[in-house]
Design a protein around this motif. Structure first.
Motif, PDB file in Angstrom:
ATOM      1  N   ALA A  95       0.799  -1.212   0.000  1.00 26.08           N
ATOM      2  CA  ALA A  95       0.000   0.000   0.000  1.00 26.08           C
ATOM      3  C   ALA A  95       0.835   1.268   0.000  1.00 26.08           C
ATOM      4  CB  ALA A  95      -0.925  -0.003   1.225  1.00 26.08           C
ATOM      5  N   GLY A  96       2.072   1.182  -0.411  1.00 28.70           N
ATOM      6  CA  GLY A  96       2.959   2.339  -0.425  1.00 28.70           C
ATOM      7  C   GLY A  96       2.568   3.313  -1.517  1.00 28.70           C
ATOM      8  N   PRO A  97       3.182   4.480  -1.518  1.00 28.69           N
ATOM      9  CA  PRO A  97       2.829   5.501  -2.503  1.00 28.69           C
ATOM     10  C   PRO A  97       3.164   5.059  -3.923  1.00 28.69           C
ATOM     11  CG  PRO A  97       4.824   6.105  -1.312  1.00 28.69           C
ATOM     12  CD  PRO A  97       4.262   4.898  -0.634  1.00 28.69           C
ATOM     13  N   ALA A  98       2.191   5.224  -4.799  1.00 28.42           N
ATOM     14  CA  ALA A  98       2.424   4.848  -6.196  1.00 28.42           C
ATOM     15  C   ALA A  98       3.081   6.020  -6.899  1.00 28.42           C
ATOM     16  CB  ALA A  98       1.091   4.482  -6.844  1.00 28.42           C
ATOM     17  N   ALA A  99       2.292   6.890  -7.530  1.00 26.29           N
ATOM     18  CA  ALA A  99       2.862   8.052  -8.206  1.00 26.29           C
ATOM     19  C   ALA A  99       2.648   9.296  -7.359  1.00 26.29           C
ATOM     20  CB  ALA A  99       2.205   8.210  -9.568  1.00 26.29           C
ATOM     21  N   ALA A 100       2.718   9.131  -6.040  1.00 25.42           N
ATOM     22  CA  ALA A 100       2.446  10.239  -5.137  1.00 25.42           C
ATOM     23  C   ALA A 100       3.664  11.123  -4.983  1.00 25.42           C
ATOM     24  CB  ALA A 100       2.025   9.693  -3.773  1.00 25.42           C
ATOM     25  N   ASP A 101       3.424  12.414  -4.675  1.00 25.31           N
ATOM     26  CA  ASP A 101       4.540  13.323  -4.515  1.00 25.31           C
ATOM     27  C   ASP A 101       4.811  13.652  -3.046  1.00 25.31           C
ATOM     28  OD1 ASP A 101       2.271  14.776  -4.154  1.00 25.31           O
ATOM     29  OD2 ASP A 101       2.569  16.115  -5.864  1.00 25.31           O
ATOM     30  N   VAL A 102       4.203  12.895  -2.123  1.00 21.68           N
ATOM     31  CA  VAL A 102       4.549  13.006  -0.708  1.00 21.68           C
ATOM     32  C   VAL A 102       4.925  11.610  -0.221  1.00 21.68           C
ATOM     33  CG1 VAL A 102       3.822  13.681   1.602  1.00 21.68           C
ATOM     34  CG2 VAL A 102       2.937  14.913  -0.381  1.00 21.68           C
ATOM     35  N   PRO A 103       6.167  11.228  -0.369  1.00 20.59           N
ATOM     36  CA  PRO A 103       6.582   9.903   0.100  1.00 20.59           C
ATOM     37  C   PRO A 103       6.556   9.846   1.619  1.00 20.59           C
ATOM     38  CG  PRO A 103       8.488  11.173  -0.586  1.00 20.59           C
ATOM     39  CD  PRO A 103       7.281  11.982  -0.978  1.00 20.59           C
ATOM     40  N   PRO A 104       6.455   8.658   2.190  1.00 20.07           N
ATOM     41  CA  PRO A 104       6.417   8.531   3.657  1.00 20.07           C
ATOM     42  C   PRO A 104       7.586   9.227   4.348  1.00 20.07           C
ATOM     43  CG  PRO A 104       5.828   6.453   2.626  1.00 20.07           C
ATOM     44  CD  PRO A 104       6.262   7.362   1.525  1.00 20.07           C
ATOM     45  N   THR A 105       8.730   9.292   3.692  1.00 24.25           N
ATOM     46  CA  THR A 105       9.874   9.954   4.315  1.00 24.25           C
ATOM     47  C   THR A 105       9.650  11.449   4.505  1.00 24.25           C
ATOM     48  OG1 THR A 105      10.863  10.126   2.109  1.00 24.25           O
ATOM     49  CG2 THR A 105      11.567   8.278   3.492  1.00 24.25           C
ATOM     50  N   ASP A 106       8.661  12.009   3.783  1.00 23.42           N
ATOM     51  CA  ASP A 106       8.357  13.438   3.904  1.00 23.42           C
ATOM     52  C   ASP A 106       7.097  13.720   4.717  1.00 23.42           C
ATOM     53  OD1 ASP A 106      10.573  14.138   2.453  1.00 23.42           O
ATOM     54  OD2 ASP A 106       9.516  14.317   0.538  1.00 23.42           O
ATOM     55  N   TYR A 107       6.519  12.690   5.326  1.00 19.09           N
ATOM     56  CA  TYR A 107       5.284  12.903   6.092  1.00 19.09           C
ATOM     57  C   TYR A 107       5.464  13.978   7.163  1.00 19.09           C
ATOM     58  CZ  TYR A 107       2.811   8.808   4.223  1.00 19.09           C
ATOM     59  OH  TYR A 107       2.162   7.915   3.413  1.00 19.09           O
ATOM     60  N   GLY A 108       6.656  14.024   7.773  1.00 18.99           N
ATOM     61  CA  GLY A 108       6.903  14.982   8.834  1.00 18.99           C
ATOM     62  C   GLY A 108       6.809  16.425   8.387  1.00 18.99           C
ATOM     63  N   LYS A 109       6.886  16.670   7.083  1.00 15.29           N
ATOM     64  CA  LYS A 109       6.732  18.036   6.576  1.00 15.29           C
ATOM     65  C   LYS A 109       5.279  18.498   6.624  1.00 15.29           C
ATOM     66  CE  LYS A 109      10.625  17.580   3.345  1.00 15.29           C
ATOM     67  NZ  LYS A 109      11.035  17.610   1.913  1.00 15.29           N
ATOM     68  N   TYR A 110       4.348  17.539   6.806  1.00 21.54           N
ATOM     69  CA  TYR A 110       2.929  17.849   6.743  1.00 21.54           C
ATOM     70  C   TYR A 110       2.203  17.647   8.066  1.00 21.54           C
ATOM     71  CZ  TYR A 110       3.416  18.228   1.705  1.00 21.54           C
ATOM     72  OH  TYR A 110       3.795  18.632   0.452  1.00 21.54           O
ATOM     73  N   VAL A 111       2.660  16.700   8.884  1.00 27.26           N
ATOM     74  CA  VAL A 111       1.961  16.434  10.137  1.00 27.26           C
ATOM     75  C   VAL A 111       2.961  15.880  11.145  1.00 27.26           C
ATOM     76  CG1 VAL A 111       1.269  14.078   9.498  1.00 27.26           C
ATOM     77  CG2 VAL A 111      -0.087  15.356  11.175  1.00 27.26           C
ATOM     78  N   SER A 112       2.751  16.208  12.420  1.00 32.93           N
ATOM     79  CA  SER A 112       3.626  15.694  13.471  1.00 32.93           C
ATOM     80  C   SER A 112       2.840  15.535  14.756  1.00 32.93           C
ATOM     81  CB  SER A 112       4.822  16.627  13.696  1.00 32.93           C
ATOM     82  OG  SER A 112       4.393  17.883  14.185  1.00 32.93           O
TER      83      SER A 112
END
Length: 418
Positions: free
Chosen positions: A23-40
């Motif tokens: 269920a990982g990101p397909a053609a998404a532009d917010v990879p899990p490694t960048d989640y912290g840029k959006y929510v914490s």
């Protein structure tokens, strides 16, 4: 009531692992490694049962050049055997008065005999306006409350989602990003008393005690536990010693009888120490009187241990409350089989706590990472590390099995437009 293990649960765990991996990101532009840029989410890693509040800070962030007007900030708390065991309040920003959180609670278990509640809170109750290159801050505070249901030793998972819409059962739906933190229940201390680290394999019974105390006079409603004797890498077996080589018995004071109990790595169906009826003392200061007998055939290397607690030896994480080194000494002419000697244990001389102890800081201490070579106490239940050479269940599979076949929605994520 303790949750049970089933083939369906194991199958569910295996399939969930497969789905999650895919269920990982397909053609998404917010990879899990960048989640912290959006929510914490940040805050303590544990809460003392019956103790003080812990405070968590959540932030919804917008690192982009255009305003975000479509996303909600959602907090989920899962799982609890009784939703009343978690009290939650919230506020906008990091100052001001706290208000009761309007949590929506969902029963997630597919087995009506076992409860597994998920709580969900939409922090603003609507879509947020997050200006470009800015963040919105919210806080929650929570505390663990003992109830008539068992306090399970598993961490509560706090998950913060940035999502345009809630999914089924309060889940994050097609979320943009998420942040997680585990919050373990604290306040239970268990010690092994009166058991030497080296025992002669001479066929004689030796008395010892298990002592369990809780902070704040909290009753964790723990119905059962198990012993696990690990004879070390050289001699050890996950099923424990052979019946002729060793025996552990627990004293039932009301009926003046001894009960032979298991010594192997116990699954959730195999806990053989009845704490409800055999342990003595008040709920916050309990004693188990036990005896151990080693026959001449018992062998234990320097890395041998005896453990007592919740699911001992059942994999990663291992929920040992207490472990102690247990090595043996060969005695010439000793009986080949362990034959316990009858007798009545001496009443515990441990003092009964008085008053109401103050709650310590809700930060886990005394965390164990596997069987110890010296006597230890299990101050924190949510420990990690393998206590066996062949874990039976690991990771998500273990968590799902513990929920007895819980039905869980698989969370999805969506891409973020810059």
């Amino acid at each position: 009531m303790r949750r049970t293990l089933s083939a369906a649960a194991v199958a569910l765990a295996a399939s969930a692992l497969t789905v999650a991996a895919a269920a990982g990101p397909a053609a998404a532009d917010v990879p899990p490694t960048d989640y912290g840029k959006y929510v914490s989410i940040s805050g303590p890693k544990g809460l003392v049962v019956g103790g003080d509040w812990g405070v968590w800070t959540l932030q919804a962030k917008n690192p982009n050049a255009t305003a975000d007007t479509q996303d909600h900030l959602v907090l989920n708390a899962d799982f609890l055997s009784d939703r009343s065991q978690l009290q939650v309040e919230y506020r906008t920003g990091s100052t001001g008065a706290w208000a009761p959180a309007p949590m929506n609670w969902y029963q997630m278990s597919s087995n009506p005999a076992f409860s597994a509640y998920l709580g969900s809170l939409d922090l603003a109750g609507k879509a947020l306006y997050i200006a470009p290159h800015s963040a919105l801050t919210f806080q929650i505070r929570a505390r663990r409350v003992p109830t008539s249901a068992e306090t399970q030793p598993f961490p509560i998972e706090f998950s913060a989602f940035l999502t345009p819409a809630l999914g089924a059962y309060g889940q994050g739906g097609n979320f943009v990003a998420r942040a997680d933190t585990g919050v373990v229940p604290l306040g239970l201390t268990t010690t092994i008393k009166g058991l030497p680290t080296t025992l002669p394999a001479d066929g004689r019974s030796r008395l010892f005690q298990i002592h369990m105390t809780t902070l704040n006079h909290a009753n964790w409603q723990i119905p059962s536990a198990s012993f696990f004797i690990w004879q070390g890498q050289k001699y050890g077996s996950m099923s424990g010693p052979n019946a002729c080589d060793a025996e552990v018995d627990v004293y039932d004071a009301p009926h003046h009888t001894w009960h032979k109990v298991g010594m192997g790595a116990a699954g959730v169906l195999d806990e053989t120490v009845d704490l409800t009826h055999w342990a003595t003392g008040p709920a916050w200061d309990r004693t188990v009187n036990a005896r151990i007998t080693l026959g001449a055939g018992f062998k234990s290397a320097a890395d041998g241990t005896v453990g007592f607690g919740y699911y001992p030896g059942s994999g990663d994480p291992d929920y040992f409350w207490a472990t102690q080194q247990l090595t043996s000494k060969t005695i010439a002419g000793a009986p080949s089989c362990a034959k316990p000697v009858s007798g009545v244990p001496t009443p515990s001389s441990s003092p009964t706590p008085t008053g109401t102890p103050s709650a310590p800081s809700p930060t886990p201490t005394g965390t164990q990472t596997g069987p110890s070579a010296t006597p230890t106490s299990g101050g924190s239940l949510a420990t990690t590390g393998g206590g066996s050479d062949a874990p039976l269940l690991t990771g998500l599979a273990a968590a799902l099995v513990a929920l007895g076949g819980t039905t869980m929605a698989v969370l999805r994520r969506r891409g973020r437009r810059a």
